[in-house]
Design an enzyme around this catalytic site. Structure first.
Site, PDB file in Angstrom:
ATOM      1  N   ASP A 102       0.866  -1.176   0.000  1.00 16.33           N
ATOM      2  CA  ASP A 102       0.000   0.000   0.000  1.00 16.33           C
ATOM      3  C   ASP A 102       0.904   1.228   0.000  1.00 16.33           C
ATOM      4  O   ASP A 102       2.102   1.119   0.284  1.00 16.33           O
ATOM      5  CB  ASP A 102      -0.884  -0.039   1.247  1.00 16.33           C
TER       6      ASP A 102
ATOM      7  N   THR B  44      -0.076   4.774   1.413  1.00 17.83           N
ATOM      8  CA  THR B  44      -0.222   5.596   2.608  1.00 17.83           C
ATOM      9  C   THR B  44      -0.012   4.787   3.878  1.00 17.83           C
ATOM     10  O   THR B  44      -0.705   3.797   4.121  1.00 17.83           O
ATOM     11  CB  THR B  44      -1.622   6.238   2.639  1.00 17.83           C
TER      12      THR B  44
ATOM     13  N   ASP C 113      -1.563  -1.058   6.014  1.00 19.68           N
ATOM     14  CA  ASP C 113      -1.743  -0.556   7.380  1.00 19.68           C
ATOM     15  C   ASP C 113      -3.163  -0.107   7.685  1.00 19.68           C
ATOM     16  O   ASP C 113      -3.470   0.220   8.822  1.00 19.68           O
ATOM     17  CB  ASP C 113      -0.806   0.630   7.625  1.00 19.68           C
TER      18      ASP C 113
END
Length: 790
Positions: A477, A479, A678
Site C-alpha cells: 500500500d 499511505t 496498514d
C-alpha cells in the site's frame, strides 16, 4: 437460463468433482457443483428436464441424486457475520464444507476451526486443549522420572518398591494421559486409516498405541516373551514413558496451533466496532435514538460532530469533512456537500449534517469489506505440514516393515516362532515412531518467533513462517506503508524575497493552531519545530472545505485553498502560481497564506515517503521479488511515488475490492503473494494474500487481518522476516531428519536382522536411547537459531 438443483449423496470433494463431471456430460448444460450448499448451478440455453440429469448421475455410478424442483438463481445480500458457529477443516479436505459442531475433520483428523465472524467463543478449543495439556504433563512427568531413574546405578526408588511395582505405577499414571488427555489422537489415527489419508496422527497413533499395548502385554504376560526381552530385574522392559511423552509433545503442538487459530475472529470484531450500535433518526420533525437494526432505506439520519456514520447514504442537509481512510487509506479528510455520498464506518468531522439512507445492513460498503475479510480468511487453505507429508509415506513403509518382520519370523524361526514374530513386529512399530517428531516443528517455530520479536517482527503462526519463504510478489500500500501515513509540511513557496518567513510562520501558527483540520496541524507541527510562538487571534472563523480566517493586530488574514482565495477576491501572484502548478503536478496539496489583498506564500503539504522505503524495495528486488504498489490515491501521486522508488508496477484509485481482485488475479497466475498494508481498506487484501504483513503503526483491523506485523512499520523488515522464514524452514527440515534418523536406523535392528549373525534383538535400552538422542538433537538444533543474524 440458470437454475440451482439440490444434490444428495455427496460427502467429500471427490464426490463433488464426480457429480460435476457427470452433469457436464449432458449436452447443452454447463454445471458447477457446490459441496457446502449441496447444490448444482446449471446454465442451459433451453430447459432440460431434471430426469435427464438424474439419468447422467445414475450412469456415472455412485448413489447421487438431483432434486426435482429447480430454483432460479437469485442474488441475495451477504450477511455481515455468521449467526451461530460454523466450523471448517483448516486443511480443506472436503472443499468448503462446514459443520455446525466443533470436532475433528473426518478425513485428516485436524481440529475443525470456527469461521471468522462466528458467535462461538473461539478460545474454548484452546482452553480445553490447555487443560488437557496440564493433565498430560502432570501424569507424564512422574512416569518419565521413574523410567529415567532406572538408568541410574543404585537407584533409591528400588529401595521402596520392586521394578514390577513401579511398572504398575507407570501403567496407572498413563491411563489419564492415553484415555483422556490425548485420546483424540487415537480417534484421528483411526479415522485416517479408514479414509487412507495418512498423516502425523496416523504415525503417532500407531507408534504410541503399539508402545502402550506392548507394555500392557509385557506387564500382564511377561512369561510369553523370550529371555532376550527381559531386563536384569527379571521384568520385560515397558514403554509407558515413550507413549506418554510422544502424546504429550504432540498435544503441546496442538495447543500452540489452537492459540493461533483463536485470533482468527479478531479482525472481524475490529471491523464491527466501526459501526455504531445506535443512530439519531429524524421522523416527523423529531429526533430519536434508535438501534442500528431499525434503520431502513430512505430514512433521515442526523450525524453529529465526531460520530461514526451508521449507514451508506447521501447528504440531504448541511456539509461535512469526512475521514474516509477506512475506504481509501488516505489520511486527509474529504469535504462533502449536499448530494455527496457518505459511507458507513467513516468518521464525521466537527459539523452536523443530515443524510438520507441508501443502503443498510449487509448492503453497505463496510459490510462488504467485512464479508471480503471473512471469505478470504476462511477460504485460504494452509499448506500441508511437512510432518504429515513424511507420514503419508512413512506410515505405509513402517506398517509394511512390521508385517514383513512378522512373516519372516513366523516362517524362519524354529522355536517360539509366533512369539518372536509378534514381539519383533511390535518392536518395529515402537522404534519407528519418533517421539521428537511432535517437537520438531513447534520447537523451531517457538525459537523463530522469539527471534522475530527481538527484531521487531511479530509472527502469528507457523504457517506464516513457512509460506513467507515461497513468496515471489510483494504488494504494498502507499499511505502509511511506503509513506508516513499523515500529512506533513514539505516546504514554503514565497511570492517575494522580501517576505520575512519568521513573521509569516508566526501568523500561520496563530491561525492554524485554532483549527482541527489535519492540514492545519501539519503546519503547526512544522512551525513549532522552528521555535515559533503563537500570538492573539480575534474573530477566528473556520470555513469548511476551504480554510480559516482571523484577525491579528487588527488585520485580517486567510489560510486556505484556491477556492477561498477566489471567494475572498485575493490575488495570487503569477510567479507563486507557477510554482504551485509544478507542485500540484507531483500530487502535492497546496494551502495559501494571504492578507486581505494578496497571497504571500503557499504551503506545500504531502504524505512524506519514509526514509527506509527506497532501501527496502531495493532489498526485495535484489532477492528476485516483484514489488507492486496498490493505492487508493490519485494517478498523479501514484506515478510520482512509483517512479521515484523504482517499483515494478503500480495502480491508483484502488478500492478494497479492487486490491483483493488484483491479488486473486496474481494468485491465479501461480504467484505467491505477500501484501503489506496498514489501513482498514487493506484488511480484505491482507486476508486474501498468501501472507498478510501489517505495519505496527497502522490500524488494529489491519494488524488482526495480517499474519505478520512489523512493529516499527519499516518495510526493510520484510526482507528480514523472509530471511528468518528461510532459516526456520531449513531448521525444521534438519529437525525432522534428527527426529527420524535414529529411529529409521533402529528399524532393521528391531526387525531382527542382527539375530542370525550375533544373536541380538532390539535392546529396550537402545530404543530409549534413540528416542532420547532424537529429542536432544531437535532441541539443540532449534536453539541454534537464536545465534543467527538477520
Amino acid at each position: 437460463m440458470k437454475h440451482t438443483y439440490p444434490i444428495s449423496g455427496m460427502t467429500c470433494q471427490g464426490c463433488r468433482s464426480h457429480v460435476e463431471k457427470a452433469l457436464n456430460t449432458v449436452e447443452g448444460a454447463v454445471a458447477t457443483v457446490n459441496l457446502e450448499k449441496a447444490e448444482a448451478t446449471i446454465e442451459m440455453e433451453h430447459h432440460i428436464p431434471t430426469e435427464v440429469f438424474e439419468k447422467a448421475l445414475k450412469a456415472s455410478g455412485g448413489n447421487y441424486h438431483i432434486g426435482q424442483s429447480p430454483q432460479p438463481m437469485l442474488a441475495k445480500p451477504k450477511p455481515v457475520a455468521i449467526q451461530g458457529a460454523l466450523y471448517y477443516c483448516p486443511m480443506h479436505c472436503e472443499g468448503d464444507k462446514t459443520y455446525d459442531k466443533p470436532g475433528s475433520c473426518p478425513v485428516c483428523g485436524m481440529d475443525l476451526v470456527a469461521q471468522a465472524g462466528s458467535t462461538e467463543d473461539e478460545n474454548s478449543t484452546y482452553q480445553k486443549l490447555l487443560f488437557k495439556l496440564k493433565i498430560a504433563i502432570a501424569f507424564t512427568l512422574p512416569i518419565f522420572i521413574i523410567s529415567m531413574t532406572d538408568m541410574i546405578p543404585g537407584n533409591s526408588l528400588f529401595q521402596w518398591a520392586t521394578m514390577t511395582t513401579w511398572n504398575w505405577v507407570e501403567l496407572v499414571l498413563s491411563i489419564p494421559v492415553v484415555f483422556y488427555a490425548t485420546w483424540m489422537f487415537f480417534e484421528r489415527a483411526w479415522q485416517s486409516l479408514i479414509s487412507r489419508h495418512f498423516n502425523m496422527f496416523t504415525l503417532i497413533g500407531i507408534g504410541a498405541g503399539a508402545a502402550w499395548l506392548f507394555s500392557m502385554i509385557a506387564l500382564f504376560f511377561p512369561s510369553i516373551f523370550p529371555h532376550q526381552f527381559h531386563s536384569h530385574h527379571g521384568t520385560v522392559y515397558v514403554y509407558f514413558e515413550a507413549a506418554t511423552v510422544i502424546l504429550t509433545l504432540v498435544l503441546l503442538g496442538q495447543v500452540l496451533e489452537a492459540r493461533a487459530h483463536g485470533k482468527t475472529n479478531a479482525a472481524i470484531r475490529e471491523l464491527l466496532k466501526l459501526v455504531p450500535n445506535e443512530a439519531t433518526l429524524l421522523r416527523d420533525g423529531k429526533e430519536m435514538i434508535v438501534s442500528i437494526d431499525q434503520i431502513q432505506k430512505l430514512d433521515l439520519i442526523r450525524v453529529k460532530p465526531g460520530e461514526k456514520i451508521p449507514v451508506d447514504g447521501h447528504i440531504q442537509e448541511g456539509h461535512a469533512s469526512i475521514d474516509e481512510s477506512m475506504i481509501s487509506g488516505e489520511p486527509i479528510p474529504v469535504d462533502k456537500q449536499v448530494g455527496d455520498i457518505v459511507r458507513a464506518g467513516s468518521i464525521n468531522g466537527n459539523t452536523s449534517f443530515v443524510l438520507q439512507t441508501d443502503k443498510v445492513g449487509a448492503e453497505t460498503l463496510l459490510a462488504q469489506i467485512i464479508d471480503l475479510v471473512h471469505q478470504a480468511s476462511s477460504s485460504k487453505a494452509p499448506i500441508q505440514k511437512m510432518a504429515d507429508t513424511i507420514s503419508s509415506y512413512f506410515v505405509p513403509a513402517v506398517v509394511l516393515s512390521s508385517l514383513l518382520t512378522f512373516i519372516a519370523w513366523a516362517l524362519l524361526a524354529d522355536e517360539n516362532a509366533y512369539t518372536f514374530a509378534f514381539v519383533n513386529a511390535i518392536a518395529v512399530l515402537i522404534i519407528a515412531c519418533p517421539c521428537a517428531l511432535g517437537l520438531a516443528t513447534p520447537m523451531s517455530v517457538m525459537v523463530g518467533v522469539g527471534k522475530g520479536a527481538q527484531n521487531g517482527i511479530l509472527i502469528k503462526n507457523a504457517e506464516a513462517l513457512e509460506k513467507l519463504a515461497e513468496v515471489n510478489v510483494v504488494i504494498i500500500d502507499k499511505t502509511g506503508t511506503v509513506t508516513e501515513g499523515k500529512p506533513s509540511l514539505e516546504k514554503m513557496l514565497v511570492s517575494s524575497e522580501e517576505i520575512i518567513e519568521k513573521d509569516v510562520w508566526q501568523k500561520i501558527l496563530s491561525l492554524n493552531i485554532l483549527s482541527e483540520h489535519p492540514l492545519a496541524k501539519a503546519s503547526v507541527v512544522f512551525a513549532k519545530n522552528l521555535g515559533i510562538s503563537p500570538v492573539q487571534v480575534n474573530q477566528f472563523e473556520a470555513i469548511l472545505g476551504k480554510g480559516v480566517l482571523g484577525q491579528i493586530a487588527g488585520k485580517t488574514y486567510a489560510i486556505g485553498n484556491q477556492k477561498l482565495m477566489e471567494e475572498r477576491g485575493i490575488n495570487i501572484p503569477v510567479d507563486l502560481f507557477k510554482q504551485v502548478l509544478a507542485e500540484q503536478k507531483q500530487g502535492k496539496t497546496i494551502s495559501y497564506f494571504a492578507d486581505e489583498k494578496e497571497a504571500q506564500v503557499a504551503l506545500v503539504i504531502s504524505d512524506k515517503i519514509k526514509e527506509s522505503s527506497q532501501q527496502a524495495i531495493l532489498d526485495l528486488q535484489s532477492e528476485g521479488l516483484q514489488v507492486i504498489m496498490l493505492t487508493g490515491d490519485n494517478q498523479e501521486t501514484a506515478d510520482l511515488v512509483g517512479k521515484k522508488l523504482g517499483l515494478d508496477a503500480w495502480k491508483a484509485q484502488m478500492l478494497p475490492q479492487s486490491k483483493l481482485d488484483e491479488i486473486v488475479r496474481l494468485q491465479a497466475e501461480g504467484k505467491k503473494v505477500a501484501m503489506a498494508g496498514d489501513g482498514i481498506n487493506d484488511a480484505p487484501a491482507l486476508s486474501q494474500a498468501d501472507i498478510g504483513i501489517a505495519m505496527g503503526t497502522g490500524t488494529d483491523v489491519a494488524i488482526e487481518s495480517a499474519e505478520i506485523t512489523l512493529i516499527k512499520g519499516d518495510l526493510r523488515d520484510i526482507a528480514k522476516a523472509r530471511k528468518l522464514s528461510q532459516m526456520v524452514i531449513r531448521n525444521i527440515k534438519e529437525n525432522l531428519f534428527f527426529a527420524l534418523g535414529y529411529n529409521v536406523l533402529g528399524i532393521p535392528i528391531a526387525a531382527g536382522v542382527l539375530y542370525p549373525f550375533f544373536g541380538m534383538l532390539l535392546s529396550p535400552m537402545l530404543a530409549a536411547l534413540a528416542m532420547s538422542f532424537s529429542s536432544v538433537s531437535v532441541i539443540s538444533n532449534s536453539l541454534r537459531l537464536r545465534g543467527k543474524a538477520l
